[in-house]
Scaffold this active site. Structure first.
Site, PDB file in Angstrom:
ATOM      1  N   ASN A 143       0.878  -1.175   0.000  1.00 30.19           N
ATOM      2  CA  ASN A 143       0.000   0.000   0.000  1.00 30.19           C
ATOM      3  C   ASN A 143       0.913   1.222   0.000  1.00 30.19           C
ATOM      4  OD1 ASN A 143      -1.814   2.034   0.450  1.00 30.19           O
ATOM      5  ND2 ASN A 143      -2.728   1.141   2.289  1.00 30.19           N
ATOM      6  N   ARG A 199      -2.679  -2.015  -3.330  1.00 29.07           N
ATOM      7  CA  ARG A 199      -3.928  -1.300  -3.082  1.00 29.07           C
ATOM      8  C   ARG A 199      -3.929  -0.053  -3.953  1.00 29.07           C
ATOM      9  NH1 ARG A 199      -5.222   3.173   1.239  1.00 29.07           N
ATOM     10  NH2 ARG A 199      -7.436   3.347   0.850  1.00 29.07           N
ATOM     11  N   HIS A 210     -13.473   2.285   0.434  1.00 27.68           N
ATOM     12  CA  HIS A 210     -13.440   1.176   1.413  1.00 27.68           C
ATOM     13  C   HIS A 210     -14.047  -0.098   0.807  1.00 27.68           C
ATOM     14  CE1 HIS A 210     -13.774   4.339   4.883  1.00 27.68           C
ATOM     15  NE2 HIS A 210     -12.491   4.018   4.690  1.00 27.68           N
ATOM     16  N   ILE A 244     -16.274   1.836  10.231  1.00 28.52           N
ATOM     17  CA  ILE A 244     -16.089   3.068  11.005  1.00 28.52           C
ATOM     18  C   ILE A 244     -14.669   3.099  11.559  1.00 28.52           C
ATOM     19  CG2 ILE A 244     -17.152   4.574  12.745  1.00 28.52           C
ATOM     20  CD1 ILE A 244     -19.420   3.606  11.209  1.00 28.52           C
ATOM     21  N   ARG A 255     -13.055  14.610   8.889  1.00 31.46           N
ATOM     22  CA  ARG A 255     -13.842  15.029   7.715  1.00 31.46           C
ATOM     23  C   ARG A 255     -15.281  15.314   8.120  1.00 31.46           C
ATOM     24  NH1 ARG A 255     -12.256   9.889   4.312  1.00 31.46           N
ATOM     25  NH2 ARG A 255     -10.061   9.933   4.865  1.00 31.46           N
ATOM     26  N   VAL A 287     -13.048   1.827  14.949  1.00 35.49           N
ATOM     27  CA  VAL A 287     -14.115   2.202  15.883  1.00 35.49           C
ATOM     28  C   VAL A 287     -15.194   1.111  15.915  1.00 35.49           C
ATOM     29  CG1 VAL A 287     -15.847   3.932  16.451  1.00 35.49           C
ATOM     30  CG2 VAL A 287     -13.676   4.659  15.448  1.00 35.49           C
ATOM     31  N   GLU A 292      -8.229  -5.817   4.795  1.00 39.34           N
ATOM     32  CA  GLU A 292      -8.128  -5.442   3.385  1.00 39.34           C
ATOM     33  C   GLU A 292      -6.906  -6.082   2.729  1.00 39.34           C
ATOM     34  OE1 GLU A 292      -9.549  -1.013   3.152  1.00 39.34           O
ATOM     35  OE2 GLU A 292      -9.085  -1.515   5.219  1.00 39.34           O
TER      36      GLU A 292
END
Ligand code: ADP
Length: 407
Positions: A7, A91, A180, A209, A241, A332, A385
């Site tokens: 990545n 990625r 995502h 999240i 954001r 989260v 991922e």
């Protein structure tokens, strides 16, 4: 087969080496501060202590060379020679409308990724540097690219178009893409497996999240709608954001505060969200701690944040005309029982009943946290991922090898 997952960011490069026989991680690590003085490599071999190395790494080619040195090191390496690594998976954030699945890197694919620089100016050029750096260091090794947007290419045009003049879509591809995707795809598959049901039979909302956050409505096993848009700014309130807001705020604030485009962009991406409301941090742990100590702004940030997650779940239940599974994932979603409780307690009318004890229990495993009686199953599924990138890369390289044998 051993697969290296990369990545690449503009000044960092994260890596994991997988043994695909059992999908175990042989080593992982990151190179930070590429192009700055004192670049840092942190290498974590499985079952051996972490190694840190500070040196001058001026570009991505040198960064990949450093990763190779680490992976083949006599003491803390994971392979004897690089020949053992038969494929590399990258990625890539933006695949535009061109890529609806992962693909092997070819000259045409590189050209398309370059064409998408406009849509992801911070990410795609860095990924391209990663790809060319691997080519330079590992010539002949097949590479694959796995896109954050690809899973969402199944969205119908009612989900992906913005109600603005369509010349903007035709000329500049202004539309919703979603992000995502690798995570939403991976956890939805894992979630269906956990329930022992085909994914296609479930109406599912996946809530990823983390620092960045997005909800996806999954219908017939495909992404039907997702909360991030043309960029990862749309949708839920996030760490820094804003998420959704009235677009007229942008020219209004620019005018009143005499801000440039870059400044307003930076305000909405880096100085908004939980950080702006709490005035404390973008980190959910710190906000939750402050809230528990009675800080009112932290509580307001937490309440706004969870309220917006609830609204999206309700919207997607309506979009799919029902919901069978609500799934939480990422930093989260996986770790904050307080967030899951705040979200679920406000949408019981959908048939969601949280099991308080199961919700409070800490675990790294995929699990059901709703009661037996709950009509909607609530799940926590750790995202991975990198593993999905490794799997896609492995599958593509295997298929190519099989194809060549057949020819
Ligand atoms: P990224 O989007 O950068 O991949 P992550 O998925 O790693 O982000 O999520 C980071 C977020 O997860 C941070 O806000 C962090 O506070 C939160 N987090 C991590 N562990 C916990 C925890 N135990 N309780 C609450 N929040 C947590």
């Amino acid at each position: 087969m051993k697969v290296l997952v990369i990545n690449a960011g503009s000044s960092s490069l994260k890596y994991q080496l997988y043994d695909m026989r059992d999908e175990s991680v042989l080593a992982s690590g990151r190179v930070e501060r590429i192009g700055m003085d004192s670049s840092i490599v942190t290498h974590e071999p499985a079952d051996k202590p972490e190694v840190r190395d500070v040196s001058e790494i001026l570009d991505h080619v040198t960064a990949v060379k450093k990763v190779i040195d680490m992976l083949t090191h006599a003491e803390y390496g994971a392979v004897a020679t690089m020949d053992e690594i038969q494929a590399v998976g990258h990625r890539v954030v933006h695949g535009g409308e061109v890529f609806n699945s992962s693909t092997l890197v070819t000259p045409e694919v590189k050209l398309e990724i370059r064409r998408l620089f406009d849509l992801a100016p911070l990410h795609n050029p860095a990924h391209m540097m990663g790809i060319t750096a691997v080519e330079a260091n590992m010539p002949g090794v097949p590479q694959a690219v796995v896109f954050d947007t690809a899973f969402h290419q199944s969205m119908p045009n009612t989900s992906y178009l913005y109600p603005i003049p369509q010349v903007l879509y035709r000329r500049h591809k202004v539309r919703r893409y979603g992000f995502h995707g690798t995570s939403h795809q991976y956890v939805s598959q894992q979630g269906a497996e956990l329930l022992g049901k085909p994914l296609k039979s479930l109406k599912m909302v996946t809530a990823h999240i983390g620092n960045g956050a997005s909800c996806t409505a999954i219908l017939d096993g495909k992404s039907f709608d997702t909360s991030m848009g043309m960029t990862p700014l749309e949708g839920l309130m996030m760490g820094t954001r804003s998420g959704d807001l009235d677009p007229a705020i942008v020219p209004f604030v620019m005018n009143k505060e005499e801000l440039t485009l870059n400044e307003v962009n930076s305000m909405l991406n880096k100085h908004s969200g939980m950080l702006a409301i709490s005035g404390i941090s973008s980190d959910m742990r710190e906000v939750t701690e402050a809230m528990e100590e009675g800080d009112r702004n932290a509580k307001l940030a937490f309440d706004m944040y969870t309220y917006r997650v609830r609204k999206y779940i309700g919207a997607y239940a309506a979009a799919m005309n029902g919901i069978d599974v609500l799934l939480f994932t990422a930093g989260v979603g996986e770790n904050s029982s307080a967030l899951r409780k705040a979200v679920c307690d406000g949408i019981t009318f959908l048939g969601i009943e949280l099991d308080e004890e199961k919700n409070a229990k800490r675990s790294k495993e995929a699990r059901v946290i709703s009661t037996e009686a709950s009509r909607v199953k609530v799940l926590v599924v750790p995202t991975n991922e990198e593993l999905l990138i490794a799997r896609d890369t492995y599958t593509l390289v295997q298929a190519q090898a099989a194809g060549e044998t057949n020819v």
